[in-house]
Enzyme design. Sequence first.
Site, PDB file in Angstrom:
ATOM      1  N   LYS A 192       0.865  -1.189   0.000  1.00 40.21           N
ATOM      2  CA  LYS A 192       0.000   0.000   0.000  1.00 40.21           C
ATOM      3  C   LYS A 192       0.889   1.221   0.000  1.00 40.21           C
ATOM      4  CE  LYS A 192      -4.476   0.721   0.153  1.00 40.21           C
ATOM      5  NZ  LYS A 192      -5.485  -0.182  -0.448  1.00 40.21           N
TER       6      LYS A 192
HETATM    7  P1  NAD Z   1     -12.943   7.698  -3.023  1.00 47.88           P
HETATM    8  O1  NAD Z   1     -11.959   8.708  -2.652  1.00 47.88           O
HETATM    9  O2  NAD Z   1     -13.312   7.514  -4.458  1.00 47.88           O
HETATM   10  O3  NAD Z   1     -14.329   7.923  -2.213  1.00 47.88           O
HETATM   11  C1  NAD Z   1     -14.390   8.038  -0.826  1.00 47.88           C
HETATM   12  C2  NAD Z   1     -15.792   8.496  -0.455  1.00 47.88           C
HETATM   13  O4  NAD Z   1     -15.890   8.560   0.970  1.00 47.88           O
HETATM   14  C3  NAD Z   1     -16.148   9.891  -0.969  1.00 47.88           C
HETATM   15  O5  NAD Z   1     -17.499   9.915  -1.376  1.00 47.88           O
HETATM   16  C4  NAD Z   1     -15.954  10.758   0.262  1.00 47.88           C
HETATM   17  O6  NAD Z   1     -16.749  11.940   0.237  1.00 47.88           O
HETATM   18  C5  NAD Z   1     -16.440   9.814   1.331  1.00 47.88           C
HETATM   19  N1  NAD Z   1     -16.007  10.194   2.661  1.00 47.88           N
HETATM   20  C6  NAD Z   1     -14.793  10.672   3.056  1.00 47.88           C
HETATM   21  N2  NAD Z   1     -14.815  10.945   4.372  1.00 47.88           N
HETATM   22  C7  NAD Z   1     -16.049  10.593   4.814  1.00 47.88           C
HETATM   23  C8  NAD Z   1     -16.691  10.629   6.072  1.00 47.88           C
HETATM   24  N3  NAD Z   1     -16.073  11.075   7.177  1.00 47.88           N
HETATM   25  N4  NAD Z   1     -17.968  10.186   6.148  1.00 47.88           N
HETATM   26  C9  NAD Z   1     -18.618   9.748   5.048  1.00 47.88           C
HETATM   27  N5  NAD Z   1     -18.078   9.701   3.844  1.00 47.88           N
HETATM   28  C10 NAD Z   1     -16.797  10.112   3.735  1.00 47.88           C
HETATM   29  O7  NAD Z   1     -12.407   6.305  -2.400  1.00 47.88           O
HETATM   30  P2  NAD Z   1     -12.742   4.839  -2.862  1.00 47.88           P
HETATM   31  O8  NAD Z   1     -11.744   4.420  -3.867  1.00 47.88           O
HETATM   32  O9  NAD Z   1     -14.211   4.731  -3.132  1.00 47.88           O
HETATM   33  O10 NAD Z   1     -12.372   4.037  -1.528  1.00 47.88           O
HETATM   34  C11 NAD Z   1     -13.271   3.945  -0.428  1.00 47.88           C
HETATM   35  C12 NAD Z   1     -12.834   2.814   0.483  1.00 47.88           C
HETATM   36  O11 NAD Z   1     -12.783   1.592  -0.262  1.00 47.88           O
HETATM   37  C13 NAD Z   1     -11.426   2.957   1.075  1.00 47.88           C
HETATM   38  O12 NAD Z   1     -11.426   2.367   2.363  1.00 47.88           O
HETATM   39  C14 NAD Z   1     -10.557   2.134   0.154  1.00 47.88           C
HETATM   40  O13 NAD Z   1      -9.388   1.659   0.771  1.00 47.88           O
HETATM   41  C15 NAD Z   1     -11.504   0.990  -0.139  1.00 47.88           C
HETATM   42  N6  NAD Z   1     -11.178   0.265  -1.376  1.00 47.88           N
HETATM   43  C16 NAD Z   1     -11.127   0.898  -2.566  1.00 47.88           C
HETATM   44  C17 NAD Z   1     -10.854   0.174  -3.730  1.00 47.88           C
HETATM   45  C18 NAD Z   1     -10.848   0.820  -5.081  1.00 47.88           C
HETATM   46  O14 NAD Z   1     -10.780   0.065  -6.089  1.00 47.88           O
HETATM   47  N7  NAD Z   1     -10.962   2.109  -5.212  1.00 47.88           N
HETATM   48  C19 NAD Z   1     -10.605  -1.205  -3.635  1.00 47.88           C
HETATM   49  C20 NAD Z   1     -10.679  -1.827  -2.387  1.00 47.88           C
HETATM   50  C21 NAD Z   1     -10.968  -1.075  -1.262  1.00 47.88           C
END
Ligand code: NAD
Length: 429
Positions: free
Chosen positions: A118
């Site tokens: 990561k």
């Molecule tokens: P992103 O940045 O695209 O979206 C994050 C979302 O969370 C946004 O809508 C943001 O406004 C919201 N957010 C931030 N702080 C917040 C809060 N305090 N309360 C409510 N909402 C809040 O990120 P993502 O890629 O969608 O990733 C989200 C989660 O999924 C992370 O934990 C990431 O590690 C995990 N993840 C992502 C992927 C991927 O392919 N992108 C894969 C596996 C896991």
Amino acid sequence: MVSTSLLPLESPSPAYICPYDQACSYLEEAARELKLDQNILEVLSNPRKVVTVSIPVKRDDGEVQVLAGHRVQHCDILGPYKGGIRYHPAVTLREVSALAMLMTWKCALVGIPYGGAKGGIAIDPKRYSIGELERITRRYTSELLKDIGPSVDIPAPDMGTSAREMAWMMDTYSVNVGHAVPGIVTGKPLSIGGSRGREMATGRGVMIVVREALRDLGNLVIGTRVVIQGFGNVGSAAALLLHEAGAKVIAVSTGSGGVFAEKGLDIPALKAYAAENHRSVVGFPHAEPISNAELLTLPCDVLIPAALENQITEENADQVQAKIVAEAANGPVTLEANRALDARGIIVLPDILANAGGVVVSYLEWVQGLSYVFWDEDRVNRELEYLMVHAYRQVIQQSKARQIPLRVAAYTLGVGRVAQALSDRGLYP
Ligand code: NAD
């Protein structure tokens, strides 16, 4: 407690939950269940490599700011390191290390030949211009040139990064080695070797395991009431796919607040609204405002935390009113909260299973790139479907056979496979 000598201790507030300690607790629980050799546990508790680099960046007003960029490589017993790059103000070395460890178990669980890594920079990307973000990403990549590579360590998008940052990383790496290396990152744009279906993959994986869990409860997706925290890459894709499958997504939130509609939100319209409103859902017409705290305790069938870690804790676990909690984010339910939910009969689909769709399609992207043969979206989605359903079934089977909660079952499968490989390979020298 095992020793984790590479990582500095943090001096947190009393309420702080250290993500690395939490990750080690899950590992230790799986190790106890598997009766794992203490020496193997000691090795698996430590990341193999921890890199922190300085990123001096010239802001648009001429000021130079020096940022810290991390890359943690947890374990490459099964294959090259793989893991996202996160841009978020709460990034710390211990958080990145915990997420790297999680990636190791996730890849092993879904049966893909990668190890966990990561990366992250503690910035709020909204406070930087596109030009500044490009300079940060390119400098970060160039500082890591010796540590990453298509058969060494392959970054991907995570919170705060997207295909755009992956294209900058791919270009920076390629320029430095003197030829195009599309396999250095996954989650890149289609124009430079990205895979069809990658953007929706994590959300699609969430939808698949939720559908399977509902089926095991004797329910259909149609009419299911769903609540989603986070409307970024993962949350919005899961929302759209569940909406298309006939679920009623009754509440959704972003960092700035959420919206609720008893009859179900119009998700395509909400996506279009967020795209025009700085990725926020606040103010969406035909919906009532709701806070993030209220959203997590709404009565619903499926609750999908798809934003940050530690959202469901000892404080609010007893107020959760869902039948299924699907961890789309990494670590949104704490260890204690998970136990409380288990005790109340609430099904918790653990992160290393529920959000594995992203790394599965990253792997498919890498395979397509290595073979120079690119598939249509149906083929990608079929392969994803197969791997996700297979992993889900194995977790359910393991949970029933050993009479253990789903998270412990998922960890025993992931940790067990890595431990077996470590024991077969032996320790060098
Ligand atoms: P992103 O940045 O695209 O979206 C994050 C979302 O969370 C946004 O809508 C943001 O406004 C919201 N957010 C931030 N702080 C917040 C809060 N305090 N309360 C409510 N909402 C809040 O990120 P993502 O890629 O969608 O990733 C989200 C989660 O999924 C992370 O934990 C990431 O590690 C995990 N993840 C992502 C992927 C991927 O392919 N992108 C894969 C596996 C896991």
